[in-house]
Scaffold this motif. Structure first.
Motif, PDB file in Angstrom:
ATOM      1  N   ARG A  12       0.840  -1.201   0.000  1.00 23.34           N
ATOM      2  CA  ARG A  12       0.000   0.000   0.000  1.00 23.34           C
ATOM      3  C   ARG A  12       0.882   1.260   0.000  1.00 23.34           C
ATOM      4  O   ARG A  12       1.087   1.877  -1.025  1.00 23.34           O
ATOM      5  N   ASP A  13       1.499   1.598   1.139  1.00 22.88           N
ATOM      6  CA  ASP A  13       2.364   2.791   1.159  1.00 22.88           C
ATOM      7  C   ASP A  13       3.578   2.565   0.243  1.00 22.88           C
ATOM      8  O   ASP A  13       4.045   3.490  -0.426  1.00 22.88           O
ATOM      9  N   HIS A 201       4.270   4.569  12.700  1.00 21.67           N
ATOM     10  CA  HIS A 201       4.293   4.554  11.225  1.00 21.67           C
ATOM     11  C   HIS A 201       5.162   5.736  10.801  1.00 21.67           C
ATOM     12  O   HIS A 201       4.737   6.892  10.908  1.00 21.67           O
ATOM     13  N   HIS A 203       7.890   7.909   8.247  1.00 12.43           N
ATOM     14  CA  HIS A 203       8.436   8.189   6.909  1.00 12.43           C
ATOM     15  C   HIS A 203       9.848   8.732   7.053  1.00 12.43           C
ATOM     16  O   HIS A 203      10.246   9.226   8.110  1.00 12.43           O
ATOM     17  N   ASN A 237       9.345   4.647   3.656  1.00 16.26           N
ATOM     18  CA  ASN A 237       8.873   4.320   5.018  1.00 16.26           C
ATOM     19  C   ASN A 237      10.015   3.671   5.795  1.00 16.26           C
ATOM     20  O   ASN A 237      11.074   3.378   5.232  1.00 16.26           O
TER      21      ASN A 237
HETATM   22 ZN    ZN Z   1       2.480   6.484   5.315  1.00 13.66          ZN
END
Ligand code: ZN
Ligand code: KIV
Length: 385
Positions: A12-13, A201, A203, A237
């Motif tokens: 997804r990301d 989560h 980045h 990420n």
């Molecule tokens: Zn993200």
């Protein structure tokens, strides 16, 4: 040891990396490998985003049996409906629903007041709980949000039934100490927070995604989100393989562990790189081509005498066959002699010494000396003598 859940968002990301587009078969292949790697949760996509994403999420949910499969959803009923349709056949369906909580996002992107954001978040979690046994709620741009507001909205979504609360550093802005402090603040100021899983989560815009994730674990996070090879939107990420191996190698310090089968790391990294077309930099920790390569003579001599002098991770731990000694201008006689022996040549000490001088001359002109270069040097030396 505390167990840390690994939430993989490569599909997804990770797929949000510029230039990456995986088809259904490629996504399924990666999902099966993530299952072998032993991640706890696979975020398979964003079902409402496109027909292709919906089909991929559905196929993954129907195939994968040993991980919980999730899909992303905005805080709108049609997204949640689509996610349920895609995920309902999964072994443990869960929804990942999000809304932004920072003043910048609420004002300019959502054009909503903080009160409207709370109302929408609560409503989305309540609606999702009609379908899903597990609901993860994310506060997008949490790290630029007002902390008391963040605590209030989290308390409300927990009351509405959220099982996992995720604190994304959406724009890669936070520092490790500050990120840890946010977790500590929430643990102190949110009622019933001990009943849910707290997730990180991160980045990598400032290159701190892994450090921030580890800081979150120190401050009580029980779930880490990330991607294989650290791919993802902009600078990517947190790299799951880095977090997992850091926890393993420094378990003395973190006192926490993942359920990952670490030997599957290299294979997973290779697959993701091949299918996404995103090349792993040679110096990338854990999975880069040079992660277990030694070039300087001092290091090579040390490793040949005792590996742990310069290797804190055994290559086999992460599924790499062996370390390597790269012969170049910094290499020493020890590695040079060892390589000649490995190639099957028995030379006298005098021959080795003469050859070593010619090898150094060549290494000054050429970056890496290959086995073919060495063999050519040896044959030439033999002809000369
Ligand atoms: Zn993200
Ligand atoms: O970075 C982010 O904020 C996200 C959310 C959708 C969780 O990816």
């Amino acid at each position: 040891m505390r167990k840390i859940n690994i939430f993989d968002t490569t599909l997804r990301d990770g797929e949000q990396s510029a230039g990456v587009n995986l088809n259904l078969h490629e996504k399924l292949e990666i999902a099966r490998q993530l299952e072998r790697l032993g991640v706890d949760i696979i975020e398979a996509g964003f079902p409402a985003a496109s027909k292709g994403d919906f089909q991929a999420v559905q196929a993954i949910a129907q195939t994968v049996r040993n991980c919980s499969v999730t899909g992303l959803s905005r805080s709108v009923q049609s997204d949640i409906d689509a996610a349920w349709e895609a995920l309902k056949d999964g072994a443990e369906p869960r929804l990942h629903v999000f809304i932004a909580t920072s003043p910048i996002h609420m004002q300019y992107k959502l054009r909503m007041t903080p009160e409207q954001v709370i109302e929408t978040a609560v409503e989305s979690v309540r609606y999702a709980k009609k379908y899903f046994p597990i609901v993860q709620w994310s506060a997008e741009d949490a790290c630029r949000s007002d902390l008391p507001f963040l605590a209030t909205i989290i308390e409300r979504v927990i009351e509405a039934g959220a099982n996992v609360i995720n604190i994304p550093d959406t724009v890669g802005y936070i520092t490790p100490k500050q990120y840890g402090d946010i977790f500590s603040f929430l643990k102190k100021n949110v009622r019933n927070i001990e009943k849910i899983n707290l997730s990180a989560h991160c980045h990598d815009d400032l290159g701190m995604a892994v450090a921030n994730s580890l800081a979150a674990i120190e401050a009580g996070a029980t779930q880490i989100e990330g991607t294989i090879n650290g791919i993802g939107e902009r600078a990517g990420n947190a790299a799951i393989e880095e977090v997992a191996v850091a926890l393993y190698i420094r378990k003395d310090y973190y006192q926490a562990e993942t359920g990952l089968n670490l030997q599957e790391i290299k294979r997973t990294s290779n697959l993701v790189s091949k299918l996404t077309g995103m090349i792993v930099p040679p110096n990338k920790a854990i999975v880069g081509k040079n992660a277990f390569a030694h070039e300087s003579g001092i290091h090579q001599d040390g490793v040949l005498k005792e590996k742990t002098t310069y290797e804190i991770i055994s290559p086999q731990l992460v599924g790499v066959q062996s370390n390597s000694m790269v012969l170049g201008k910094h290499s020493g006689r020890h590695a040079f002699r060892t390589r000649i022996q490995e190639l099957g040549y028995a030379l006298t000490e005098e021959e080795v010494n003469r050859l070593f001088v010619r090898f150094k001359d060549l290494a000054d002109k050429k970056k890496d000396i290959t086995d073919d270069d060495l063999i050519a040097l040896i044959l030439d030396e033999k002809l000369d003598t």
